[in-house]
Every structure is written in C-alpha cells, then in structure tokens.
Design a protein around this motif. Sequence first.
Motif, PDB file in Angstrom:
ATOM      1  N   LYS A 171     -11.374 -10.794  33.625  1.00  0.00           N
ATOM      2  CA  LYS A 171     -11.508 -12.010  34.446  1.00  0.00           C
ATOM      3  C   LYS A 171     -11.318 -13.263  33.585  1.00  0.00           C
ATOM      4  CE  LYS A 171     -14.504 -10.140  38.099  1.00  0.00           C
ATOM      5  NZ  LYS A 171     -14.390  -8.735  37.771  1.00  0.00           N
ATOM      6  N   ILE A 172     -11.852 -13.238  32.370  1.00  0.00           N
ATOM      7  CA  ILE A 172     -11.665 -14.374  31.468  1.00  0.00           C
ATOM      8  C   ILE A 172     -10.187 -14.527  31.110  1.00  0.00           C
ATOM      9  CG2 ILE A 172     -12.119 -15.216  29.125  1.00  0.00           C
ATOM     10  CD1 ILE A 172     -14.924 -14.069  29.347  1.00  0.00           C
ATOM     11  N   GLY A 173      -9.495 -13.411  30.878  1.00  0.00           N
ATOM     12  CA  GLY A 173      -8.071 -13.456  30.549  1.00  0.00           C
ATOM     13  C   GLY A 173      -7.242 -14.069  31.661  1.00  0.00           C
ATOM     14  N   VAL A 174      -7.515 -13.661  32.904  1.00  0.00           N
ATOM     15  CA  VAL A 174      -6.801 -14.218  34.062  1.00  0.00           C
ATOM     16  C   VAL A 174      -7.091 -15.709  34.194  1.00  0.00           C
ATOM     17  CG1 VAL A 174      -6.651 -14.180  36.585  1.00  0.00           C
ATOM     18  CG2 VAL A 174      -6.690 -12.032  35.304  1.00  0.00           C
ATOM     19  N   ALA A 175      -8.370 -16.084  34.051  1.00  0.00           N
ATOM     20  CA  ALA A 175      -8.743 -17.494  34.179  1.00  0.00           C
ATOM     21  C   ALA A 175      -8.092 -18.341  33.093  1.00  0.00           C
ATOM     22  CB  ALA A 175     -10.265 -17.635  34.136  1.00  0.00           C
ATOM     23  N   PHE A 176      -8.052 -17.822  31.866  1.00  0.00           N
ATOM     24  CA  PHE A 176      -7.454 -18.576  30.760  1.00  0.00           C
ATOM     25  C   PHE A 176      -5.941 -18.762  30.960  1.00  0.00           C
ATOM     26  CE2 PHE A 176      -5.523 -18.687  26.462  1.00  0.00           C
ATOM     27  CZ  PHE A 176      -6.058 -19.895  26.046  1.00  0.00           C
ATOM     28  N   PHE A 177      -5.267 -17.680  31.403  1.00  0.00           N
ATOM     29  CA  PHE A 177      -3.829 -17.772  31.656  1.00  0.00           C
ATOM     30  C   PHE A 177      -3.531 -18.821  32.729  1.00  0.00           C
ATOM     31  CE2 PHE A 177      -0.250 -16.478  34.356  1.00  0.00           C
ATOM     32  CZ  PHE A 177       0.787 -16.470  33.420  1.00  0.00           C
ATOM     33  N   SER A 178      -4.252 -18.759  33.838  1.00  0.00           N
ATOM     34  CA  SER A 178      -4.019 -19.706  34.932  1.00  0.00           C
ATOM     35  C   SER A 178      -4.402 -21.118  34.520  1.00  0.00           C
ATOM     36  CB  SER A 178      -4.833 -19.284  36.159  1.00  0.00           C
ATOM     37  OG  SER A 178      -4.436 -18.008  36.602  1.00  0.00           O
ATOM     38  N   LEU A 211      -0.476 -21.337  43.727  1.00  0.00           N
ATOM     39  CA  LEU A 211      -0.252 -19.912  43.586  1.00  0.00           C
ATOM     40  C   LEU A 211      -0.957 -19.355  42.336  1.00  0.00           C
ATOM     41  CD1 LEU A 211       1.290 -17.487  44.810  1.00  0.00           C
ATOM     42  CD2 LEU A 211       3.168 -18.042  43.258  1.00  0.00           C
ATOM     43  N   LEU A 212      -0.887 -20.096  41.223  1.00  0.00           N
ATOM     44  CA  LEU A 212      -1.537 -19.650  39.983  1.00  0.00           C
ATOM     45  C   LEU A 212      -3.056 -19.687  40.089  1.00  0.00           C
ATOM     46  CD1 LEU A 212       0.746 -21.444  37.352  1.00  0.00           C
ATOM     47  CD2 LEU A 212       0.468 -18.967  37.608  1.00  0.00           C
ATOM     48  N   SER A 213      -3.570 -20.527  40.972  1.00  0.00           N
ATOM     49  CA  SER A 213      -5.024 -20.674  41.108  1.00  0.00           C
ATOM     50  C   SER A 213      -5.649 -19.614  41.994  1.00  0.00           C
ATOM     51  CB  SER A 213      -5.364 -22.065  41.668  1.00  0.00           C
ATOM     52  OG  SER A 213      -4.869 -23.083  40.828  1.00  0.00           O
ATOM     53  N   LEU A 214      -4.833 -18.951  42.831  1.00  0.00           N
ATOM     54  CA  LEU A 214      -5.380 -17.947  43.749  1.00  0.00           C
ATOM     55  C   LEU A 214      -6.079 -16.799  43.026  1.00  0.00           C
ATOM     56  CD1 LEU A 214      -2.556 -17.767  46.457  1.00  0.00           C
ATOM     57  CD2 LEU A 214      -4.798 -18.846  46.652  1.00  0.00           C
ATOM     58  N   PRO A 215      -5.502 -16.194  41.944  1.00  0.00           N
ATOM     59  CA  PRO A 215      -6.209 -15.113  41.244  1.00  0.00           C
ATOM     60  C   PRO A 215      -7.528 -15.571  40.634  1.00  0.00           C
ATOM     61  CG  PRO A 215      -3.900 -15.187  40.576  1.00  0.00           C
ATOM     62  CD  PRO A 215      -4.160 -16.422  41.369  1.00  0.00           C
ATOM     63  N   TYR A 219     -10.344 -13.528  42.218  1.00  0.00           N
ATOM     64  CA  TYR A 219     -10.664 -12.452  41.278  1.00  0.00           C
ATOM     65  C   TYR A 219     -11.644 -12.904  40.198  1.00  0.00           C
ATOM     66  CZ  TYR A 219     -10.145  -9.014  37.543  1.00  0.00           C
ATOM     67  OH  TYR A 219     -10.406  -8.090  36.561  1.00  0.00           O
ATOM     68  N   SER A 220     -11.260 -13.915  39.418  1.00  0.00           N
ATOM     69  CA  SER A 220     -12.100 -14.316  38.287  1.00  0.00           C
ATOM     70  C   SER A 220     -13.459 -14.845  38.736  1.00  0.00           C
ATOM     71  CB  SER A 220     -11.372 -15.383  37.451  1.00  0.00           C
ATOM     72  OG  SER A 220     -10.209 -14.853  36.869  1.00  0.00           O
ATOM     73  N   ALA A 221     -13.477 -15.624  39.834  1.00  0.00           N
ATOM     74  CA  ALA A 221     -14.737 -16.221  40.306  1.00  0.00           C
ATOM     75  C   ALA A 221     -15.486 -15.310  41.264  1.00  0.00           C
ATOM     76  CB  ALA A 221     -14.462 -17.561  40.973  1.00  0.00           C
ATOM     77  N   THR A 271      -9.867 -24.202  37.702  1.00  0.00           N
ATOM     78  CA  THR A 271      -9.568 -23.096  36.786  1.00  0.00           C
ATOM     79  C   THR A 271     -10.313 -23.270  35.466  1.00  0.00           C
ATOM     80  OG1 THR A 271      -7.552 -24.273  36.119  1.00  0.00           O
ATOM     81  CG2 THR A 271      -7.313 -22.565  37.799  1.00  0.00           C
ATOM     82  N   MET A 272     -10.445 -24.521  34.999  1.00  0.00           N
ATOM     83  CA  MET A 272     -11.200 -24.780  33.772  1.00  0.00           C
ATOM     84  C   MET A 272     -12.674 -24.440  33.971  1.00  0.00           C
ATOM     85  SD  MET A 272     -11.862 -28.336  31.718  1.00  0.00           S
ATOM     86  CE  MET A 272     -10.294 -28.462  30.880  1.00  0.00           C
ATOM     87  N   LEU A 273     -13.206 -24.823  35.132  1.00  0.00           N
ATOM     88  CA  LEU A 273     -14.615 -24.553  35.422  1.00  0.00           C
ATOM     89  C   LEU A 273     -14.898 -23.057  35.393  1.00  0.00           C
ATOM     90  CD1 LEU A 273     -17.474 -25.252  36.459  1.00  0.00           C
ATOM     91  CD2 LEU A 273     -16.538 -25.207  38.769  1.00  0.00           C
ATOM     92  N   VAL A 274     -14.071 -22.274  36.084  1.00  0.00           N
ATOM     93  CA  VAL A 274     -14.278 -20.826  36.134  1.00  0.00           C
ATOM     94  C   VAL A 274     -14.141 -20.228  34.736  1.00  0.00           C
ATOM     95  CG1 VAL A 274     -13.406 -18.644  37.057  1.00  0.00           C
ATOM     96  CG2 VAL A 274     -13.516 -20.670  38.533  1.00  0.00           C
ATOM     97  N   PHE A 275     -13.156 -20.681  33.976  1.00  0.00           N
ATOM     98  CA  PHE A 275     -12.960 -20.172  32.621  1.00  0.00           C
ATOM     99  C   PHE A 275     -14.188 -20.424  31.751  1.00  0.00           C
ATOM    100  CE2 PHE A 275     -11.570 -21.234  28.227  1.00  0.00           C
ATOM    101  CZ  PHE A 275     -11.236 -19.949  27.823  1.00  0.00           C
ATOM    102  N   PHE A 276     -14.723 -21.651  31.801  1.00  0.00           N
ATOM    103  CA  PHE A 276     -15.881 -21.980  30.976  1.00  0.00           C
ATOM    104  C   PHE A 276     -17.146 -21.257  31.464  1.00  0.00           C
ATOM    105  CE2 PHE A 276     -13.538 -25.789  29.379  1.00  0.00           C
ATOM    106  CZ  PHE A 276     -13.704 -25.527  28.019  1.00  0.00           C
ATOM    107  N   MET A 277     -17.285 -21.083  32.790  1.00  0.00           N
ATOM    108  CA  MET A 277     -18.449 -20.361  33.304  1.00  0.00           C
ATOM    109  C   MET A 277     -18.429 -18.911  32.836  1.00  0.00           C
ATOM    110  SD  MET A 277     -19.308 -21.760  37.156  1.00  0.00           S
ATOM    111  CE  MET A 277     -17.876 -21.007  37.898  1.00  0.00           C
TER     112      MET A 277
END
Length: 802
Positions: A171-178, A211-215, A219-221, A271-277
């Motif tokens: 999930k972190i990998g997907v969030a970081f990529f997006s 489109l990039l934010s949907l995963p 998924y990540s969140a 996307t930054m918020l989810v990645f940092f969380m």
Amino acid sequence: MEKKSCYHCGNAVTVFNRIDYDDKEFCCNGCKTVYEIFNENDLSCYYEMQTSPGATPEDAQGKYDFLDKPEIVDKLLEFNEGFTSIISLYIPHIHCSSCIWILENLQKLNEGVYRVLVNFPEKKATITFNSEKTNLKEIVLLLTKIGYEPYISLSNYEENKKPVDRSLIYKIGVAFFSFGNVMMLSFPEYFNIDDVWMEQYRGFFRWLILLLSLPVFFYSASPYHISAWKGLRSKNYTIDIPMSLGVIVMFVRSTVDIIFNLGPGFFDSMTMLVFFMLLGKLFQQRTYNFLSFERDYKSYFPIAVTKLSDENKEVSVQVYDVQKGDRLLIRNQELIPVDAILISDRAFIDYSFVTGEAVPVEKKSGDKLFAGGKQMGDVVEVETINTVSQSYLTQLWSNDVFQKKADFKYKTITDKISHYFTPALLAISLLAFTGWAFVDWNIAFNVVTAILIVACPCALALTAPFTLGNAIRILGRKKFYLKNVTVVEQMVKVDTIVFDKTGTITTSANSVIQYTGVDLSKQQQEDIRNIIRGSNHPLSRKLYDFLSSKITLKPDSFEEIPGKGLIGIINGKQYKIGSAELLEINKEKVLNETSVHICIDKEYKGKFVFNNHYREGLTELFFKLKKNKYKIAILSGDNNGELKKLEKILPKGTEFVFNQKPDKKLEYIKNLQANNRNVMMVGDGLNDAGALAQSNVGVSVSENVNVFTPASDAILDAGEFRFLDRFLNYSKLSIKVIKMSYMLALTYNVIGITLSILNKMSPLVAAILMPISTFSIISFVTVMTNYYAKKTLSIKAKKRGT
C-alpha cells in the motif's frame, strides 16, 4: 427502504438473502447457526458488547482432516502431558472486546476446554484442553463454525512465527508511486503556466491525475475506511474515523472540481496524506516490533542452570548458553528451562506454571520433560533436546494465571481521550464548515479538510505505550526485568518496601562458615553434601560449596520442608539438616545466630554457623529509601541473632520481624495492605513466593540460581541490588514523561485546529504535519526516557562499607 444489516456479522440483508429468526434478521444460515449456538449456551451477551461483532462462518468440511494424524498434531502442540494439552492458534478475525469474551468462554461450548487466554495485539489464542474429552480437530472446527477460523501452517509453527503480512508495504508503494507522479503532473498548476500548449493538455493532465489517485483512495487508504466503518457501526469512535473522513472529503471535492472543470482539486495533497499516514503506521509497527524483540530475546532473565561437564563437574551457566545435548542438574524447586529427556531413575514434575494443575507428575528414566515444569524433590539429571527459548520463558512469566489486577489509569486516559476526541472533532469540523460556507464554499472545504487531518490524535494515543515500553527496555539493560508496562505504574504507588533477609540482603560471596559440635567423619560430610545438593536455599548452596567432599551419591529419600530444612536418607542413615525447629531443639538452648543444625539417626551432632555478609551498598540504599519516605521492614525466617548488627548498619525506624515462616510472611504483607499500604516485597523467590504474589509489586532477587517465580512482577539481578532506589525514582520520572507528552500533544492539537479554523493552514501543510507530530511525540518520549535514564541510572555508586 430502510437499509438493514445482519444481526451477527453486519453484512447487508436484502429480500434475496434475508433469514428471520427470534425477531432478528440474518444474511445467511451460517450466521443464524452461530447465533443459535451462543443463545443456547447463555453466551448471547456477546452481542451486547459490540454491534454485529461476528464474521460469517466458512464451510470447513474436510479442510482439517489432517488434524486426525497424531504426528502432525504433536508438531502443533506446545505442551502435551497426560490429558492436558496446550495449543496457540493465530486467529485473524479477533478485532474487538466481544471476540476476546467469546473465545475466553469457549469452555461453555466444549467441555473439554479448560481455559483460553487471548493475546489481542498478536491475534493469538492459547487454548488449554483435556485431550481425553476433546481433540485439536474438534476445537478448530468449533472455532471455524462460530466465525473464528484459525490460520494453521506447519512451516510457520515449526518456526514459531505467524504469517508475514506485507500488505502495508504494498500500500505504501502504490501511494508513493501515485504521489510522485501526481506531484509531477501538477507542476503546471503550481506555476500557473498559461501558454497555448498547456491549455490544450490541461484537461488531459487533470483526468490522468484523477486516474492515478483512484488506487490510492480505494486500495492504499482502504484500512482507514474499513476501520472507520467498523467503528461507526459498533459506535466505537476510533481515531481512524477523522483520518478516513479527511481523505474522503479531499477525494470527493477534487473529483467534483475536475468533472465540472472548476479547478485541479487536491489530489496531490490526498495522495501525500495517505502516503505519510501509511508511513507513520509502518514506523509505529516497526517500533513496536523492535520493543517486543528486545523484551523477548535480549532482556534475558538473570537466571542460570547447573551444567554437568564431560568431567562430571558442576558448572553454572546462563540459561541462553544451554545447547542441545547438554546434561543439566535440576534441583528441588528448579524450573526446567528447555524440553529434555530424564536421565535419572525418576522425577516428580510440577507443571502448575504451565497448566495450572498443581499435582506433580511422576516421570521415569527416558521420559520427555517439557520446558516450564518444576522439579519437586531430589536432584535429577536431564539431557536437553532443544535450545532454551527465552521468549517461551517470557510467555510463561506473563501468563494470565500469575497476573495481578492493576488500575492502569494512563491507559484508561488514552482510551477515554480517543473515544471522546473523535465526536468533538467532528462537531468542530461541522461548525467550522457551516461558518465558512456563508463566506466561501472553497474555503469551507479547505478548512474542514485541514481540521480533520491536522487533529489526528495518533500522537496522543502513542504517548503511554511508547514511554513505558522504552522504560522497561532501559530497565532491562540495567538488569531489572519487569513483567509488563503496568509494573512501572505500580512502582510509583509503592510506599512500603519489605525485604527478606537470607539470600536477599545477604550474599553467599565472602561468607564465613564455622562448625561447632561432634566432629563429623568424612563419610558423614559426604552424606550431608549429597543431601543438600538437591536444595536451592541460599544456606544450602553456601554449605554445599563449603564441604570439601566431591563424591556424588543419590539419597534414598529426600524431602525439603520450606522454611525449616531437609530430611534425607542415605547409606541407611537418616539426616535432618536445618533449623532448630526441625530438629526439635529447645529454643532456650539456641543462640541468636544464623545456623544449620545437623542430626543423624536422631542423634544431635552440631551446627554450622554462618557469619552473614551483607550486600555491597546495603546501608547506603536503606538510607536513601528512608530519605525518600519509604517505610522499610526486614522479614526473616531466622532468629534475631543478627538484630544488633542490623540495627547498627540500617537507619532508625527500620522494622525487624524474625522467625517468619512462608505463611507468616504472606500474612504480614496482607496486614500492611489492610492498613492501606502499597507494598513492594523484595525476596529471593524461594520461601517468599506467597509474599511476592500477594504484594502490589513483587521483586525476585536472582543470584546464579534457576529458581523461577512467575508470581513476581520483576526480576532483579543481585549485582544491581544497591540501585533499587534509582529504579523506583526512574519509574516516577517515566510517568512524568507521560504527563509532559500529553501536554505537548494536546498543545499541538489545539494550535493546529485553531489555525485550521482561521484558514491559516492548508490541507497540504496539515498532511505534512500529521506524521511529523507522531514522529515528534515518539522522539520526545524516547529522548526524555533516555535522558532521565542517563541522569538517574548511570551515576557511579559511592561505596560505603557495611
């Protein structure tokens, strides 16, 4: 139409799957069957703790047939002696208080189950059952039938590991990529580039960002959305609710902006918020694992075992140095630290530490002995078949059978804050949104998003566990090993400290022994040494080392009477070795001294007189404790022969109580507690087991003996005895750190929410500050606990003669 949910699992109930029973609605026959089972066995209050707490049971027909094979079951069982078996099962569905309650009442559904202990953080249930009345397959099928299917893997159990969950990393990998790509595609928006080429592709970039934010959103969140939904459904307002709501608000607002071409939205912030969380969650997880690792594998108990060398010499070694194939000498009351094969003719093993059953089990030569058993009677020899598992000893020490109920208020405060914080936060967000909506809808959305993000109470919830977790890790490095974090809080409340004398404030080092009486022959000295070889009492160990004979012979009979002494038969003669009371000597003829009397075939021979050597720093320690206003008492099973010496070296006001047998020590502690005293008992773990268990904090002083006392709350290495006052002071400072960090976390939240309400903080800044606040709190408590440790525990002791 009103949306309805299953009474058992909470899934949606429709006209196609609806099942009515007992005025309740279920989504399938499986959920209805589970409800019937609970209802028929008076377990219906399962549903009163949480709304729809269960899970839809799976069909397990034929799935667990492999549990019919004894060779497989033997690999899974942790303990299997007589009709008592113990198994630890990883149960992924454990998620709330209802789960814990129903599992710990499993014996009502299967009479063969003795008890179930649930480890909630690890989602593990340890089940003790009667293998004559039930078996592992029946238990697993029952768990599956009620919706708590365990995860069973032979490879994982052989390695003593639960399955590795890498979903958070993914999930972190997907969030970081997006997050990275969304930021890159948003550069034209950041710099407000208005050339013709950008105008032509602006819409394409925005849709690509969506489109990039949907995963990320779906998924990540997803863990936050699922946790928030469960919390709302069960009316348990967790900290995940505002976090999930903040992500949802940003996603909906940004999607509307792009669809209606109102702006670029806030997908970069989301996307930054989810990645940092998620990064913060990974940091918390790794930190917890680090603390657990240090507690289980590095904070070794300062206990040792007697190893027999190739030359048949007795060598004392640390428990974690024991290897497969080693021959060990296990004395009376000693714990068997590892699975072994009995070499001696027979042994009586007490498995009460493991099973709760206090009846010793007779074992013959060649039988397998399980780790955790306690040898009762004469000394025996065993050969190890495994290495020592220190994590197993930790588990045994932390067994709920030996836990003391404590009002751990700091944990309660955290729970209360987390419970009321979310509704208050939602109310503030609603009021702020309503107020700004009259000014500007865009500002209103920004404000409510920033509030929901910046006010995440993660930092507040992590304060107590991280502070106390780091504290017990630091104390462990100083050779003061605490059972769990609640002991730190209990130590703060202590106002009375009771010390045992022999083996606690005295030491076997540099002691002088003198014999007075009829001269003992070489044969008699050999017999005495062979009898006391099986005892772990401090005086027995001193006398064993003092006697010169090296010939080893097994006594025909051996009995140790706690607080009195030993009775043994060897070479056709009966020996009584111990106190004047055991030998029925007239008290008027007994001098005030520490001594061990000898009687052979009812004929009194003489006594060994011990000139006690008190521990280094004893006087200084007692004066410091007195200065800190602790009430101090000395309990001893000996006579008052040392009274005058003790009165000279210890502070005035110290209470001395002699001739105290184990039951009297226990009563003494009870009387103090009846007078509202909070008592710490410091003993050697031998004759003090009852007093250690009764006290508010029981500390077992360990000096090169394998006498393990699960009822104690802490184990103190004898070499660190003189620093006991510093450990008490450090516990107070640890609680001070908790209070300081609470204030820091609350201050951060108040400032953050205020700035957000005033529209002085953007959602992007709030997203960055959220994990930073968590990191700062963890860093603060780590730095402060280490600072106080250095200040309190690292000062060199000033030596003062005793």
